[in-house]
Enzyme design. Structure first.
Site, mmCIF file in Angstrom:
data_model
loop_
_atom_site.group_PDB
_atom_site.id
_atom_site.type_symbol
_atom_site.label_atom_id
_atom_site.label_comp_id
_atom_site.label_asym_id
_atom_site.label_seq_id
_atom_site.Cartn_x
_atom_site.Cartn_y
_atom_site.Cartn_z
ATOM 1 N N LYS A 11 0.830 -1.204 0.000
ATOM 2 C CA LYS A 11 0.000 0.000 0.000
ATOM 3 C C LYS A 11 0.866 1.258 0.000
ATOM 4 O O LYS A 11 2.093 1.179 0.202
ATOM 5 C CB LYS A 11 -0.918 -0.038 1.233
ATOM 6 C CG LYS A 11 -1.879 -1.247 1.247
ATOM 7 C CD LYS A 11 -2.779 -1.220 2.468
ATOM 8 C CE LYS A 11 -3.696 -2.440 2.515
ATOM 9 N NZ LYS A 11 -4.618 -2.384 3.681
ATOM 10 N N TYR A 51 -12.199 -3.124 -3.513
ATOM 11 C CA TYR A 51 -12.748 -3.072 -2.153
ATOM 12 C C TYR A 51 -14.280 -3.062 -2.145
ATOM 13 O O TYR A 51 -14.890 -2.500 -1.228
ATOM 14 C CB TYR A 51 -12.198 -1.847 -1.416
ATOM 15 C CG TYR A 51 -10.788 -2.028 -0.887
ATOM 16 C CD1 TYR A 51 -10.455 -3.111 -0.061
ATOM 17 C CD2 TYR A 51 -9.786 -1.097 -1.162
ATOM 18 C CE1 TYR A 51 -9.164 -3.266 0.443
ATOM 19 C CE2 TYR A 51 -8.489 -1.248 -0.655
ATOM 20 C CZ TYR A 51 -8.201 -2.345 0.155
ATOM 21 O OH TYR A 51 -6.928 -2.496 0.666
ATOM 22 N N PHE A 59 -15.154 3.299 7.165
ATOM 23 C CA PHE A 59 -13.772 3.544 6.757
ATOM 24 C C PHE A 59 -13.569 3.455 5.247
ATOM 25 O O PHE A 59 -12.442 3.577 4.778
ATOM 26 C CB PHE A 59 -12.824 2.571 7.483
ATOM 27 C CG PHE A 59 -13.092 1.107 7.205
ATOM 28 C CD1 PHE A 59 -12.557 0.477 6.083
ATOM 29 C CD2 PHE A 59 -13.885 0.366 8.066
ATOM 30 C CE1 PHE A 59 -12.804 -0.861 5.822
ATOM 31 C CE2 PHE A 59 -14.140 -0.985 7.822
ATOM 32 C CZ PHE A 59 -13.599 -1.598 6.700
ATOM 33 N N THR A 93 -5.307 -7.430 10.808
ATOM 34 C CA THR A 93 -5.563 -6.104 10.230
ATOM 35 C C THR A 93 -5.025 -4.955 11.083
ATOM 36 O O THR A 93 -4.433 -4.013 10.552
ATOM 37 C CB THR A 93 -7.094 -5.922 10.036
ATOM 38 O OG1 THR A 93 -7.604 -7.038 9.289
ATOM 39 C CG2 THR A 93 -7.404 -4.623 9.327
ATOM 40 N N ASN A 118 -1.736 -0.296 7.063
ATOM 41 C CA ASN A 118 -1.068 -1.528 7.500
ATOM 42 C C ASN A 118 -0.197 -2.194 6.440
ATOM 43 O O ASN A 118 -0.086 -3.409 6.396
ATOM 44 C CB ASN A 118 -2.112 -2.497 8.071
ATOM 45 C CG ASN A 118 -3.242 -2.758 7.080
ATOM 46 O OD1 ASN A 118 -3.135 -2.426 5.901
ATOM 47 N ND2 ASN A 118 -4.322 -3.368 7.551
ATOM 48 N N HIS A 121 -1.830 -5.614 1.525
ATOM 49 C CA HIS A 121 -3.095 -6.325 1.325
ATOM 50 C C HIS A 121 -2.762 -7.732 0.853
ATOM 51 O O HIS A 121 -1.821 -7.925 0.088
ATOM 52 C CB HIS A 121 -3.931 -5.632 0.237
ATOM 53 C CG HIS A 121 -5.055 -6.496 -0.261
ATOM 54 N ND1 HIS A 121 -6.269 -6.563 0.368
ATOM 55 C CD2 HIS A 121 -5.126 -7.376 -1.304
ATOM 56 C CE1 HIS A 121 -7.057 -7.431 -0.268
ATOM 57 N NE2 HIS A 121 -6.377 -7.930 -1.288
ATOM 58 N N GLU A 132 -9.408 -10.550 -7.594
ATOM 59 C CA GLU A 132 -8.460 -9.438 -7.418
ATOM 60 C C GLU A 132 -7.301 -9.501 -8.422
ATOM 61 O O GLU A 132 -6.840 -8.467 -8.905
ATOM 62 C CB GLU A 132 -7.926 -9.457 -5.979
ATOM 63 C CG GLU A 132 -9.016 -9.145 -4.953
ATOM 64 C CD GLU A 132 -8.566 -9.367 -3.511
ATOM 65 O OE1 GLU A 132 -7.398 -9.747 -3.279
ATOM 66 O OE2 GLU A 132 -9.399 -9.147 -2.602
HETATM 67 P P1 DAT Z 1 -7.535 -6.962 5.670
HETATM 68 O O1 DAT Z 1 -6.728 -5.969 4.891
HETATM 69 O O2 DAT Z 1 -6.811 -7.462 6.876
HETATM 70 O O3 DAT Z 1 -8.096 -8.070 4.810
HETATM 71 P P2 DAT Z 1 -10.219 -5.819 5.615
HETATM 72 O O4 DAT Z 1 -10.379 -6.455 4.278
HETATM 73 O O5 DAT Z 1 -11.259 -6.103 6.637
HETATM 74 O O6 DAT Z 1 -8.795 -6.179 6.269
HETATM 75 O O7 DAT Z 1 -10.166 -4.224 5.441
HETATM 76 C C1 DAT Z 1 -9.453 -3.624 4.384
HETATM 77 C C2 DAT Z 1 -8.607 -2.521 4.928
HETATM 78 O O8 DAT Z 1 -9.453 -1.493 5.463
HETATM 79 C C3 DAT Z 1 -7.719 -2.930 6.093
HETATM 80 O O9 DAT Z 1 -6.474 -3.455 5.664
HETATM 81 C C4 DAT Z 1 -7.560 -1.650 6.845
HETATM 82 C C5 DAT Z 1 -8.898 -0.969 6.664
HETATM 83 N N1 DAT Z 1 -9.816 -1.266 7.781
HETATM 84 C C6 DAT Z 1 -10.471 -2.436 8.003
HETATM 85 N N2 DAT Z 1 -11.268 -2.366 9.078
HETATM 86 C C7 DAT Z 1 -11.112 -1.118 9.565
HETATM 87 C C8 DAT Z 1 -11.680 -0.412 10.681
HETATM 88 N N3 DAT Z 1 -12.547 -0.976 11.505
HETATM 89 N N4 DAT Z 1 -11.276 0.875 10.889
HETATM 90 C C9 DAT Z 1 -10.405 1.463 10.054
HETATM 91 N N5 DAT Z 1 -9.844 0.875 8.980
HETATM 92 C C10 DAT Z 1 -10.191 -0.412 8.740
HETATM 93 MG MG MG Z 2 -9.439 -7.937 3.207
#
Ligand code: DAT
Ligand code: MG
Length: 139
Positions: A11, A51, A59, A93, A118, A121, A132
């Site tokens: 990212k 996404y 978010f 995450t 973070n 991805h 994806e």
């Molecule tokens: P991951 O990247 O671990 O698969 P995800 O698909 O649930 O997590 O979410 C995509 C991204 O969005 C994640 O890397 C960081 C952000 N994110 C997820 N949940 C969040 C939250 N509750 N508050 C803020 N950012 C969040």
């Molecule tokens: Mg995810």
């Protein structure tokens, strides 16, 4: 044995901080192969597809803005159980609680931003990976 493929993104925070090599190194050192790799500036249309599952969440807009804030690196990695394996390498995450030894646990922390930043991805299932990979590496 099933050779899987997964989509990995470094990212904008990872690219800005010069961590592309570190991420690739961890993937390669684990024993997975890099099959494809590109640097790009993601636009809103592409990120809406990537996404899609998060549209409408609190978010979502900050996530899209963050992902457009600088270049990203997209890659396809392959290997037996690589989808699960890269998620394990990445850590959970939230980087505050991601285990030390993981990419997020070692290299990221909570910056106090609305969206969690973070570093990486990784696809979360074979269905997500296929979808994806097609978005970032259309044939
Ligand atoms: P991951 O990247 O671990 O698969 P995800 O698909 O649930 O997590 O979410 C995509 C991204 O969005 C994640 O890397 C960081 C952000 N994110 C997820 N949940 C969040 C939250 N509750 N508050 C803020 N950012 C969040
Ligand atoms: Mg995810």
């Amino acid at each position: 044995m099933s050779i899987e493929k997964t989509l990995i993104l470094v990212k904008p925070d990872g690219v800005r901080r010069g961590l592309v090599g570190e991420v690739i190194s961890r993937v390669e050192t684990k024993g997975y192969s890099i099959e494809a790799l590109r640097l790009l500036n993601a636009d809103r249309t592409l990120l809406e597809r990537h996404y899609a599952e998060h549209i409408g969440k609190s978010f979502y807009e900050p996530l899209v803005e963050f992902m457009m804030s600088g270049p990203i690196v997209a890659m396809v990695a392959s290997g037996n159980r690589v989808i699960e394996g890269f998620r394990s390498l990445a850590g959970v995450t939230d980087p505050t609680v991601a285990a030390p030894g993981t990419i997020r646990g070692d290299l990221a922390r909570d910056q106090g931003t609305t969206v969690v930043q973070n570093i990486v991805h990784g696809s979360d299932s074979p269905e997500s990976a296929a979808r994806e990979i097609q978005i970032f590496f259309p044939k």
